[in-house]
Structures are given as structure tokens and as C-alpha cells.
Design a protein around this motif. Structure first.
Motif, PDB file in Angstrom:
ATOM      1  N   THR A  63      40.143 153.546  21.304  1.00 56.15           N
ATOM      2  CA  THR A  63      40.697 152.387  22.003  1.00 56.15           C
ATOM      3  C   THR A  63      40.194 151.097  21.378  1.00 56.15           C
ATOM      4  OG1 THR A  63      40.814 153.653  24.060  1.00 56.15           O
ATOM      5  CG2 THR A  63      40.914 151.266  24.252  1.00 56.15           C
ATOM      6  N   LEU A  64      38.914 151.046  21.054  1.00 57.77           N
ATOM      7  CA  LEU A  64      38.353 149.854  20.432  1.00 57.77           C
ATOM      8  C   LEU A  64      38.976 149.618  19.058  1.00 57.77           C
ATOM      9  CD1 LEU A  64      36.376 147.514  20.557  1.00 57.77           C
ATOM     10  CD2 LEU A  64      34.624 149.028  19.631  1.00 57.77           C
ATOM     11  N   GLU A  65      39.187 150.674  18.301  1.00 56.96           N
ATOM     12  CA  GLU A  65      39.827 150.527  16.992  1.00 56.96           C
ATOM     13  C   GLU A  65      41.248 149.991  17.132  1.00 56.96           C
ATOM     14  OE1 GLU A  65      39.412 154.403  15.257  1.00 56.96           O
ATOM     15  OE2 GLU A  65      37.354 154.017  14.597  1.00 56.96           O
ATOM     16  N   LYS A  66      41.991 150.474  18.137  1.00 52.66           N
ATOM     17  CA  LYS A  66      43.336 149.966  18.387  1.00 52.66           C
ATOM     18  C   LYS A  66      43.297 148.496  18.781  1.00 52.66           C
ATOM     19  CE  LYS A  66      45.473 154.294  19.905  1.00 52.66           C
ATOM     20  NZ  LYS A  66      46.030 155.006  21.068  1.00 52.66           N
ATOM     21  N   ALA A  67      42.323 148.142  19.629  1.00 54.04           N
ATOM     22  CA  ALA A  67      42.198 146.753  20.071  1.00 54.04           C
ATOM     23  C   ALA A  67      41.893 145.843  18.884  1.00 54.04           C
ATOM     24  CB  ALA A  67      41.117 146.632  21.136  1.00 54.04           C
ATOM     25  N   LEU A  68      40.985 146.257  18.029  1.00 53.00           N
ATOM     26  CA  LEU A  68      40.658 145.453  16.849  1.00 53.00           C
ATOM     27  C   LEU A  68      41.850 145.364  15.898  1.00 53.00           C
ATOM     28  CD1 LEU A  68      36.997 146.576  16.090  1.00 53.00           C
ATOM     29  CD2 LEU A  68      37.748 144.302  16.799  1.00 53.00           C
ATOM     30  N   ALA A  69      42.627 146.435  15.809  1.00 54.94           N
ATOM     31  CA  ALA A  69      43.798 146.429  14.933  1.00 54.94           C
ATOM     32  C   ALA A  69      44.887 145.485  15.446  1.00 54.94           C
ATOM     33  CB  ALA A  69      44.348 147.838  14.785  1.00 54.94           C
ATOM     34  N   SER A  70      44.863 145.190  16.748  1.00 56.32           N
ATOM     35  CA  SER A  70      45.870 144.288  17.318  1.00 56.32           C
ATOM     36  C   SER A  70      45.586 142.825  16.984  1.00 56.32           C
ATOM     37  CB  SER A  70      45.945 144.464  18.833  1.00 56.32           C
ATOM     38  OG  SER A  70      44.804 143.898  19.463  1.00 56.32           O
ATOM     39  N   LEU A  71      44.400 142.516  16.484  1.00 59.23           N
ATOM     40  CA  LEU A  71      44.035 141.142  16.144  1.00 59.23           C
ATOM     41  C   LEU A  71      44.541 140.790  14.745  1.00 59.23           C
ATOM     42  CD1 LEU A  71      40.305 141.117  17.293  1.00 59.23           C
ATOM     43  CD2 LEU A  71      42.284 140.280  18.563  1.00 59.23           C
ATOM     44  N   SER A  72      44.565 139.491  14.497  1.00 60.15           N
ATOM     45  CA  SER A  72      44.892 139.061  13.130  1.00 60.15           C
ATOM     46  C   SER A  72      43.718 139.426  12.226  1.00 60.15           C
ATOM     47  CB  SER A  72      45.142 137.549  13.089  1.00 60.15           C
ATOM     48  OG  SER A  72      43.930 136.846  13.288  1.00 60.15           O
ATOM     49  N   ALA A 112      39.440 136.725  23.516  1.00 63.50           N
ATOM     50  CA  ALA A 112      40.424 136.646  24.606  1.00 63.50           C
ATOM     51  C   ALA A 112      41.548 137.650  24.385  1.00 63.50           C
ATOM     52  CB  ALA A 112      40.971 135.230  24.708  1.00 63.50           C
ATOM     53  N   ASN A 113      42.009 137.778  23.139  1.00 61.86           N
ATOM     54  CA  ASN A 113      43.058 138.758  22.824  1.00 61.86           C
ATOM     55  C   ASN A 113      42.571 140.189  23.045  1.00 61.86           C
ATOM     56  OD1 ASN A 113      44.876 136.750  22.142  1.00 61.86           O
ATOM     57  ND2 ASN A 113      44.397 136.844  19.965  1.00 61.86           N
ATOM     58  N   LEU A 114      41.309 140.452  22.680  1.00 62.26           N
ATOM     59  CA  LEU A 114      40.733 141.784  22.929  1.00 62.26           C
ATOM     60  C   LEU A 114      40.695 142.076  24.428  1.00 62.26           C
ATOM     61  CD1 LEU A 114      37.707 142.100  20.471  1.00 62.26           C
ATOM     62  CD2 LEU A 114      39.802 143.433  20.459  1.00 62.26           C
ATOM     63  N   LYS A 115      40.291 141.076  25.194  1.00 61.74           N
ATOM     64  CA  LYS A 115      40.197 141.246  26.643  1.00 61.74           C
ATOM     65  C   LYS A 115      41.577 141.565  27.227  1.00 61.74           C
ATOM     66  CE  LYS A 115      38.342 138.915  30.698  1.00 61.74           C
ATOM     67  NZ  LYS A 115      37.676 137.707  31.202  1.00 61.74           N
ATOM     68  N   LYS A 116      42.590 140.836  26.778  1.00 64.92           N
ATOM     69  CA  LYS A 116      43.970 141.093  27.244  1.00 64.92           C
ATOM     70  C   LYS A 116      44.406 142.519  26.868  1.00 64.92           C
ATOM     71  CE  LYS A 116      45.856 136.821  26.310  1.00 64.92           C
ATOM     72  NZ  LYS A 116      46.892 135.995  25.690  1.00 64.92           N
ATOM     73  N   PHE A 117      44.125 142.894  25.642  1.00 66.10           N
ATOM     74  CA  PHE A 117      44.526 144.217  25.166  1.00 66.10           C
ATOM     75  C   PHE A 117      43.840 145.317  25.966  1.00 66.10           C
ATOM     76  CE2 PHE A 117      44.238 147.981  22.535  1.00 66.10           C
ATOM     77  CZ  PHE A 117      45.526 148.085  21.998  1.00 66.10           C
ATOM     78  N   LEU A 118      42.546 145.141  26.212  1.00 67.86           N
ATOM     79  CA  LEU A 118      41.768 146.189  26.885  1.00 67.86           C
ATOM     80  C   LEU A 118      42.037 146.260  28.377  1.00 67.86           C
ATOM     81  CD1 LEU A 118      38.406 145.834  24.960  1.00 67.86           C
ATOM     82  CD2 LEU A 118      40.104 147.653  24.748  1.00 67.86           C
ATOM     83  N   LYS A 119      42.594 145.203  28.971  1.00 71.35           N
ATOM     84  CA  LYS A 119      42.953 145.268  30.392  1.00 71.35           C
ATOM     85  C   LYS A 119      44.033 146.311  30.628  1.00 71.35           C
ATOM     86  CE  LYS A 119      41.699 140.907  32.430  1.00 71.35           C
ATOM     87  NZ  LYS A 119      42.154 139.690  33.107  1.00 71.35           N
ATOM     88  N   GLY A 120      44.846 146.570  29.623  1.00 68.82           N
ATOM     89  CA  GLY A 120      45.899 147.583  29.746  1.00 68.82           C
ATOM     90  C   GLY A 120      45.371 149.000  29.788  1.00 68.82           C
ATOM     91  N   PHE A 121      44.106 149.205  29.448  1.00 68.67           N
ATOM     92  CA  PHE A 121      43.541 150.558  29.405  1.00 68.67           C
ATOM     93  C   PHE A 121      42.710 150.839  30.606  1.00 68.67           C
ATOM     94  CE2 PHE A 121      44.783 150.047  25.046  1.00 68.67           C
ATOM     95  CZ  PHE A 121      45.235 151.296  24.711  1.00 68.67           C
TER      96      PHE A 121
END
Length: 121
Positions: A63-72, A112-121
Motif C-alpha cells: 500500500t505504501l509503495e502504491k501511495a508513493l507511486a501516486s506522487l509526482s 497531503a497527497n499521501l494522506k488523501k491516497f491512504l484515506k481510501g485504504f
């Protein structure tokens, strides 16, 4: 308090065995220290990881790898350098040849983007 003869005999025998064991320890100098440095205390304190714990850790890592991959790329690089590698924002800015403020803002937005992404999990 009164107890039956069997219970009294059991307690007397237990007391006698404890006294004998203490005497045995003193006679044979069988004292053990956990400060010996042979790792016995480490082995006693650290239980092997259970399969369910390993599965949870693998899922969290994924999940953390996916979250980091969602960033620029820039946000990901700066967050990794600042949080994981513990580089200061000033040293990141100096290394990349940019202002410290842009590094700070990039890290803040990335978190902030990581936080948004991880709220979905």
C-alpha cells in the motif's frame, strides 16, 4: 485458617522442595545472568513473527509503495530524501539547486497527497 491434613502436607512438601532447590543453587553456584552477552535475553524477548503479522506487513508495504507511486517524481524523491534518508530540506534544496521554500512546499503537498491516497485504504 485450618486445612485438611493432605493440603497441609502438600504445602509442607512444597516448602521443603523450595528450600532444597535454593540450597542446591547456592551449593553449585548455579546462578545465571542475562547480562552475559550471549544473546539469550534477545532470544527470549523477540518472538518469531507470526504468518498473519508477515502478511499484514507485506500488505502495508504494498500500500505504501502504491501511495508513493501516486506522487509526482519530484514529490516522491523529496519525501524519500527528507523522511526516510533524514536529509534536511536545506540540503535537498542545495543538492537540487532550488530554493528551500520550493522543497518545503513540495514535501508538504506530497504528504497531503499521501494522506488523501491512504484515506481510501
Amino acid at each position: 485458617m485450618e486445612v485438611s491434613d493432605e493440603v497441609a502436607a502438600f504445602f509442607a512438601e512444597d516448602k521443603r522442595r523450595q528450600t532444597n532447590y535454593a540450597q542446591y543453587i547456592r551449593d553449585h553456584k548455579a546462578f545465571y545472568s542475562l547480562d552475559r552477552g550471549d544473546g539469550i535475553e534477545t532470544a527470549a524477548l523477540h518472538k518469531p513473527e507470526q504468518p498473519d503479522e508477515l502478511l499484514i506487513q507485506a500488505e502495508e508495504k504494498q500500500t505504501l509503495e502504491k501511495a508513493l507511486a501516486s506522487l509526482s517524481e519530484t514529490q516522491r524523491r523529496r519525501i524519500v530524501q527528507h523522511i526516510i534518508l533524514q536529509m534536511s530540506q536545506q540540503s535537498i534544496a542545495r543538492k537540487e539547486g532550488v530554493q528551500r521554500g520550493s522543497v518545503c512546499e513540495s514535501i508538504s503537498r506530497g504528504l497531503a497527497n499521501l494522506k488523501k491516497f491512504l484515506k481510501g485504504f
